[in-house]
Scaffold this motif. Structure first.
Motif, PDB file in Angstrom:
ATOM      1  N   LYS A 163      -9.815 -12.567   6.927  1.00 26.10           N
ATOM      2  CA  LYS A 163      -8.762 -11.555   6.964  1.00 26.10           C
ATOM      3  C   LYS A 163      -7.372 -12.170   6.804  1.00 26.10           C
ATOM      4  N   GLU A 164      -7.096 -13.248   7.520  1.00 24.20           N
ATOM      5  CA  GLU A 164      -5.765 -13.856   7.437  1.00 24.20           C
ATOM      6  C   GLU A 164      -5.470 -14.339   6.028  1.00 24.20           C
ATOM      7  N   ASN A 174      -4.943 -11.265   3.610  1.00 25.22           N
ATOM      8  CA  ASN A 174      -3.742 -10.476   3.910  1.00 25.22           C
ATOM      9  C   ASN A 174      -2.454 -11.283   3.848  1.00 25.22           C
ATOM     10  N   SER A 175      -2.547 -12.549   3.528  1.00 26.85           N
ATOM     11  CA  SER A 175      -1.368 -13.408   3.540  1.00 26.85           C
ATOM     12  C   SER A 175      -0.429 -13.078   2.381  1.00 26.85           C
ATOM     13  N   LEU A 201      -5.363 -22.564   6.370  1.00 24.17           N
ATOM     14  CA  LEU A 201      -5.561 -21.450   7.301  1.00 24.17           C
ATOM     15  C   LEU A 201      -6.943 -21.484   7.934  1.00 24.17           C
ATOM     16  N   ASP A 238      -7.597 -21.958  11.986  1.00 22.58           N
ATOM     17  CA  ASP A 238      -8.408 -21.018  12.747  1.00 22.58           C
ATOM     18  C   ASP A 238      -9.566 -21.737  13.449  1.00 22.58           C
ATOM     19  N   ARG A 253      -3.585 -19.735  17.351  1.00 25.79           N
ATOM     20  CA  ARG A 253      -3.390 -20.446  16.078  1.00 25.79           C
ATOM     21  C   ARG A 253      -1.977 -21.003  15.979  1.00 25.79           C
ATOM     22  N   GLU A 254      -1.028 -20.294  16.580  1.00 23.25           N
ATOM     23  CA  GLU A 254       0.360 -20.742  16.546  1.00 23.25           C
ATOM     24  C   GLU A 254       0.529 -22.061  17.280  1.00 23.25           C
ATOM     25  N   LYS A 263       3.354 -20.932  12.332  1.00 25.11           N
ATOM     26  CA  LYS A 263       3.396 -20.190  11.066  1.00 25.11           C
ATOM     27  C   LYS A 263       4.638 -20.541  10.260  1.00 25.11           C
TER      28      LYS A 263
END
Length: 389
Positions: free
Chosen positions: A199-200, A203-204, A222, A226, A236-237, A242
């Protein structure tokens, strides 16, 4: 002062469940911690029912399957407010999906409230109740818990039954109970809670701006972030901020030396992972990676007219919703418009059948599905929207 039972051991939980096998309804809520963690920690379960008020401590009672059997029972109506996140916790833990759901936030969207409406606003308007929100940010993991915390937590379930009665009556008067029940059914579907592992990536927004080589590195980055967050149970941060990702992609585009000399990237990150980043960028692409990259939505900037037509149709949905007292965010979730912009061939399953088709009309939803074939004509005293061909 509230009278409640605090359940802190397996036997007490089993006794609680036996008392609730035949109750007609049960209001419930949860308190949890998701910040700085990959896996959300369930810290407290609050329950109201004809049997009274109850608190369950998941940190003391590890096996919650007896309680989950009540959530899965079709004979007990579960009343929640914004229950999606609560049910998601149990789905991720054990694959459970609830049965016989009534969500007050969803119901309110059918009777004149904006969706999603806050619990405190709904209580003030419908029941004249004002909640004390002083413990909205607190450490729910800490033990022992303070009495004020427990009272705050119980406030989230004490009024659910009365709120259900008010909203149920309004839904029946408006002839929309069946529509709301269709929407509640979504909570019973595993698809509601399942998350695409990619998904990430898909949707990036960065993905859409980069060329193929940068996309490949970003996809790998990514995925690694994850996986590392999951392994350490960090957010994740915490693994990689990010804000550092665009600089990292740009540096790798210029080669390994640029990575080492980049002053915007934390030296601690480069020292720990620099070699791995270089290896990540140098690996040949796999067939699976090619397939995933091909699925990344393209930019819609090349179709400005199509986007404008979609926005016009969305404005018509909003107009109809305002007149009917239904939240447009329920009738036409904004993510559907975004998905249509990204992919002209996208088919939204929730638009094919059910209450939205009854409310908006089959012809209008066909327009939405074929927005690229619509023609808009400005005439002297009217505007026409026509399907080409």
């Amino acid at each position: 002062m509230y009278r409640y039972t605090f359940i802190k051991n397996p036997k007490a939980l089993r006794d609680f469940v036996e008392r609730h096998r035949r109750v007609p309804w049960m209001g419930f809520d949860t308190e949890f911690i998701g910040e700085r963690r990959y896996h959300t920690l369930l810290c407290l379960i609050q329950v109201s029912s004809p049997e009274g008020l109850f608190l369950i401590d998941p940190l003391a009672v590890k096996d919650l399957s007896p309680f989950e059997s009540l959530l899965a029972s079709p004979d007990i109506m579960k009343i929640t407010h914004s229950g999606e996140n609560d049910y998601r916790l149990f789905f991720r833990k054990s694959g459970l999906t609830p049965r016989n759901v009534f969500d007050t936030q969803v119901a309110a969207g059918f009777v004149g409230y904006a969706y999603p409406v806050g619990f405190d606003k709904l209580l003030r308007t419908e029941l004249g109740v004002h909640l004390n929100k002083s413990y909205s940010v607190t450490d729910w993991q800490a033990r022992p818990m303070q009495e004020q915390q427990l009272r705050y937590a119980l406030d989230d379930v004490i009024y659910l039954r009365d709120l259900w009665a008010k909203l149920d009556e309004k839904l029946r008067k408006a002839g929309r109970l069946a529509w709301a029940q269709q929407e509640f059914k979504v909570y019973e579907s595993a698809e509601m809670y399942e998350v695409d592992p990619n998904k990430e990536i898909l949707n990036s927004n960065l993905m859409r701006r980069y060329g193929q080589k940068d996309r490949l590195f970003l996809m790998r980055l990514l995925r690694w972030r994850d996986k590392e967050a999951r392994r350490k149970n960090y957010s994740r941060e915490m693994v990689l901020s990010k804000k550092n990702i665009p600089d990292l992609v740009k540096a790798m585009r210029s080669g390994g030396d640029a990575l080492a000399q980049n002053r915007r990237l934390p030296q601690s990150v480069l020292k720990k992972y620099g070699r791995m980043f270089r290896e990540m960028a140098s690996r040949p692409i796999t067939e699976e990676e090619k397939q995933l990259l091909s699925e990344i939505p393209r930019s819609t900037s090349a179709h400005p007219r199509y986007e404008l037509v979609l926005e016009l149709l969305y404005l018509l949905v909003q107009f109809k919703c305002q007149a009917a007292g239904i939240s447009p965010a329920l009738a036409m979730p904004r993510h559907i418009i975004r998905a249509l912009k990204e992919d002209i061939t996208y088919k939204a399953p929730i638009l094919s059948t059910g209450w939205r088709r009854d409310f908006l009309g089959g012809d209008f939803l066909d327009w939405l599905a074929r927005a690229d074939s619509l023609e808009i004509r400005f005439l002297q005293d009217k505007i026409e929207i026509l399907k080409k061909g």
